[in-house]
Every structure is written in structure tokens, then in C-alpha cells.
Scaffold this motif. Structure first.
Motif, PDB file in Angstrom:
ATOM      1  N   ARG A 201       0.826  -1.203   0.000  1.00 33.63           N
ATOM      2  CA  ARG A 201       0.000   0.000   0.000  1.00 33.63           C
ATOM      3  C   ARG A 201       0.858   1.250   0.000  1.00 33.63           C
ATOM      4  NH1 ARG A 201      -3.322  -3.418   3.098  1.00 33.63           N
ATOM      5  NH2 ARG A 201      -2.316  -2.866   5.054  1.00 33.63           N
ATOM      6  N   ASP A 202       1.956   1.233   0.750  1.00 31.03           N
ATOM      7  CA  ASP A 202       2.851   2.385   0.778  1.00 31.03           C
ATOM      8  C   ASP A 202       3.521   2.573  -0.583  1.00 31.03           C
ATOM      9  OD1 ASP A 202       4.363   4.497   2.226  1.00 31.03           O
ATOM     10  OD2 ASP A 202       6.071   3.181   1.833  1.00 31.03           O
ATOM     11  N   SER A 205       0.958   3.930  -3.041  1.00 27.10           N
ATOM     12  CA  SER A 205       0.678   5.333  -2.782  1.00 27.10           C
ATOM     13  C   SER A 205       1.783   6.231  -3.339  1.00 27.10           C
ATOM     14  CB  SER A 205       0.519   5.560  -1.280  1.00 27.10           C
ATOM     15  OG  SER A 205       0.302   6.919  -0.993  1.00 27.10           O
ATOM     16  N   LYS A 206       3.031   5.836  -3.129  1.00 33.02           N
ATOM     17  CA  LYS A 206       4.153   6.625  -3.652  1.00 33.02           C
ATOM     18  C   LYS A 206       4.144   6.640  -5.180  1.00 33.02           C
ATOM     19  CE  LYS A 206       7.249   5.849   0.296  1.00 33.02           C
ATOM     20  NZ  LYS A 206       8.491   5.172   0.767  1.00 33.02           N
ATOM     21  N   ASP A 209       1.284   8.911  -6.487  1.00 29.69           N
ATOM     22  CA  ASP A 209       1.607  10.324  -6.323  1.00 29.69           C
ATOM     23  C   ASP A 209       2.587  10.787  -7.398  1.00 29.69           C
ATOM     24  OD1 ASP A 209       1.804  12.900  -4.722  1.00 29.69           O
ATOM     25  OD2 ASP A 209       3.886  12.213  -4.589  1.00 29.69           O
TER      26      ASP A 209
END
Length: 318
Positions: A201-202, A205-206, A209
Motif C-alpha cells: 500500500r505504501d 501510494s508513492k 503520487d
């Protein structure tokens, strides 16, 4: 299934037939998808399967279960679809900019990811098996196998049919089916690592973005050295970080309409995003995390403006 339902369906009761096949529709759709590798093609094949079953129900003698009978039809129709597709490849859209020369080739231009949301329609026990067998790495491996090898692997190792039952569905002898299964197992990819949850998930997300800002340097920081980018139905592929970066920079500089807005979905157990350009859906991007979950091993950018509908996403953002 009750004998009364079956008798009613045989006598022409469409509602009885619909009730008979309803519990099996999603698993049959998944079976078609694994063999053909495309959700659109699986939709078409499933309609053929149900029509053939409706028209041939009077010939169903009950020597096997209705499920086995339907899987025989689904397997045959899926193999036919793979053969027919080789004669009519999907056209690839022309990019609105001059892309750099590709550093590789992606031969599975028909490929589409399977929405996790559709797997949720299965019972919990079936979901576990389904999620493992719709991961893109596994589906790509199936597309690389000879069609009947892929079919017998699905029937025996995923659906737990016996070799004899698989042989009957493929209209071949048990010895031939056993040989196909052995060769398919030797080509089957190793099990992928479990989803690392928070790490994925991290990472997603990165990526979202950086990708939505066209910050190519930030995207490249998330990639492994050997990361590759493919864009079905285009056959061009960019292999290694530098080549991927060259393409992303050309895309960002030459794309009319600004940057993408991304809406998160999941496909094949992997992070994915529907891409919106000026509010209109423009395909989907999927990332495959590396073994340790800390980097991105591949990016699949699906250039299909209707793909988002399989994920229940709107045509436009308001």
C-alpha cells in the motif's frame, strides 16, 4: 440443482435454466479468463458457453455432473477463442507523441487484468484459489503455454478435476492428458510471495503520487534496475530502468491534456489504478511489486479506454 429444475429447463423454461447455471457463472467466467487472458474475451466466451448449454441441454444425459458438463463446453469454447484470436490480433492505438525505440517486445497484446471485485462474488474457499490463479504473472505464463497444456493445468491443478475427467473434456486419451499436465507443471511459475499488505500500500501510494504528477525521477526511484513496462494491446516493451524512464519522459512531454488522475482499484491481487485524463477514463495502470515488496518489478499500462467498466468505475470524474 434439482431434477425438477433440470426437467423444466429441458422443456424450454429459461428461468429454470438461469437458476441452474447462476451458481456457476462466475467460476466459469474465471475459467474462460485464465485460458484466454482477457476479461472482454471471457465475457464473449461465457455467452457462447451458456448459449451452447441452453441449446444442447436436451443432450445432457446426466452421466457427469452439470458442472463438469459446463466446464467441458467452457474449455472447448475457450480453446477455440485462443485459436481464433491468433488470426485477428487487436489493433494498438497510436500514441499522440513520438515514443523512443522500444528495448523489448510484449507478445500478449490481448492481455487484461481480472478485477478482484469480481472474485469477491465466489464463496470464501473458492476465493483463495481464484486469487492465486488470476495474478498476471501466472496468467502470462498460461498464455505462453500451448493451449491444451494450459487447459489441463487449470482443470487438474486449479479446479481439482481428475486427469481422466480432463482428458474427457479435451477429447483425448488419459495418457496424452497426463503428458500435457507434466509439461505444463514444469513450465508453471513458482508461487508468488504473499501480499505484504502495508508495504504494498505504501509503494502503491508513492507510485500513484509520482505518476499522477509526471515526476519521472520519483517514479524511477521506486523501480528495480530490471523493471519493465508493457502497454497492451501495443507490443512495444521497455526493459530496464533507463528505458522505462525514457518512455515516461516522452509521454509526459508529448501527452495532450495534462497529467493523469488515478483512482485506486485492485487487479490480480496487485495495486492498480484507473487513469483519468481531463476527467475521462483512459485505461488502467498496474504495478507488480518486487519479491521483497519494496520496489516495483514491472508496470503494465493497459491502453483500453473501456477496461475501467469491469472494475465498476465511472466513465468520467466529476
Amino acid at each position: 440443482m434439482t431434477s425438477a429444475q433440470l426437467d423444466a429447463a429441458r422443456s424450454g423454461d429459461k428461468e429454470a435454466f438461469a437458476a441452474l447455471v447462476a451458481p456457476l457463472r462466475r467460476e466459469l467466467h474465471l475459467h474462460c479468463y485464465r485460458i484466454v487472458g482477457s476479461v472482454d474475451d471471457a465475457d464473449d466466451v461465457l455467452q457462447e458457453v451458456l448459449l451452447a448449454a441452453w441449446q444442447g441441454l436436451s443432450g445432457f444425459a446426466g452421466r457427469s455432473s452439470l458442472r463438469t458438463w459446463l466446464y467441458r463446453i467452457a474449455t472447448t469454447r475457450s480453446l477455440n477463442a485462443r485459436r481464433d484470436r491468433a488470426r485477428r490480433p487487436r489493433p494498438a492505438p497510436l500514441p499522440p507523441f513520438e515514443p523512443p525505440a522500444p528495448s523489448g517486445r510484449f507478445d500478449h497484446t490481448h492481455l487484461q487484468p481480472y478485477p478482484d471485485s469480481l472474485v469477491n462474488e465466489l464463496d470464501p474457499a473458492a476465493q483463495v484459489v481464484a486469487r492465486e490463479s488470476i495474478k498476471l504473472a501466472f496468467v502470462i505464463a498460461l498464455q505462453r503455454m500451448p493451449p491444451r497444456q494450459a487447459a489441463v493445468l487449470m482443470l487438474c491443478d486449479v479446479l481439482d478435476f481428475s486427469v481422466g475427467e480432463a482428458a474427457d473434456m479435451l477429447s483425448i486419451g488419459p495418457t496424452a492428458a497426463k503428458g500435457l499436465l507434466q509439461r505444463a507443471r514444469s513450465a508453471r511459475p513458482a508461487p508468488l510471495p504473499l501480499d505484504k499488505g502495508e508495504d504494498h500500500r505504501d509503494l502503491a501510494s508513492k507510485f500513484a503520487d509520482a505518476f499522477s504528477r509526471d515526476d519521472v525521477d520519483a517514479v524511477l526511484e521506486l523501480l528495480t534496475d530490471q523493471c519493465w513496462l508493457a502497454m497492451p494491446p501495443a507490443s512495444e516493451c521497455y526493459v530496464e530502468r533507463e528505458a522505462v524512464g525514457d518512455f515516461l519522459r516522452a509521454s509526459a512531454a508529448g501527452r495532450p491534456g495534462g497529467s493523469y488522475e488515478l483512482a485506486a482499484v485492485t487487479a490480480g491481487g496487485r495495486p492498480a489504478f484507473v487513469c483519468y485524463l481531463q476527467g475521462q477514463a483512459r485505461g488502467l495502470v498496474l504495478i507488480e511489486p518486487s519479491q521483497d515488496g519494496r520496489k516495483i518489478a514491472s508496470i503494465m499500462r493497459f491502453l483500453d479506454d473501456g477496461l475501467h467498466r469491469h472494475f465498476g468505475m465511472p466513465d468520467s470524474l466529476t
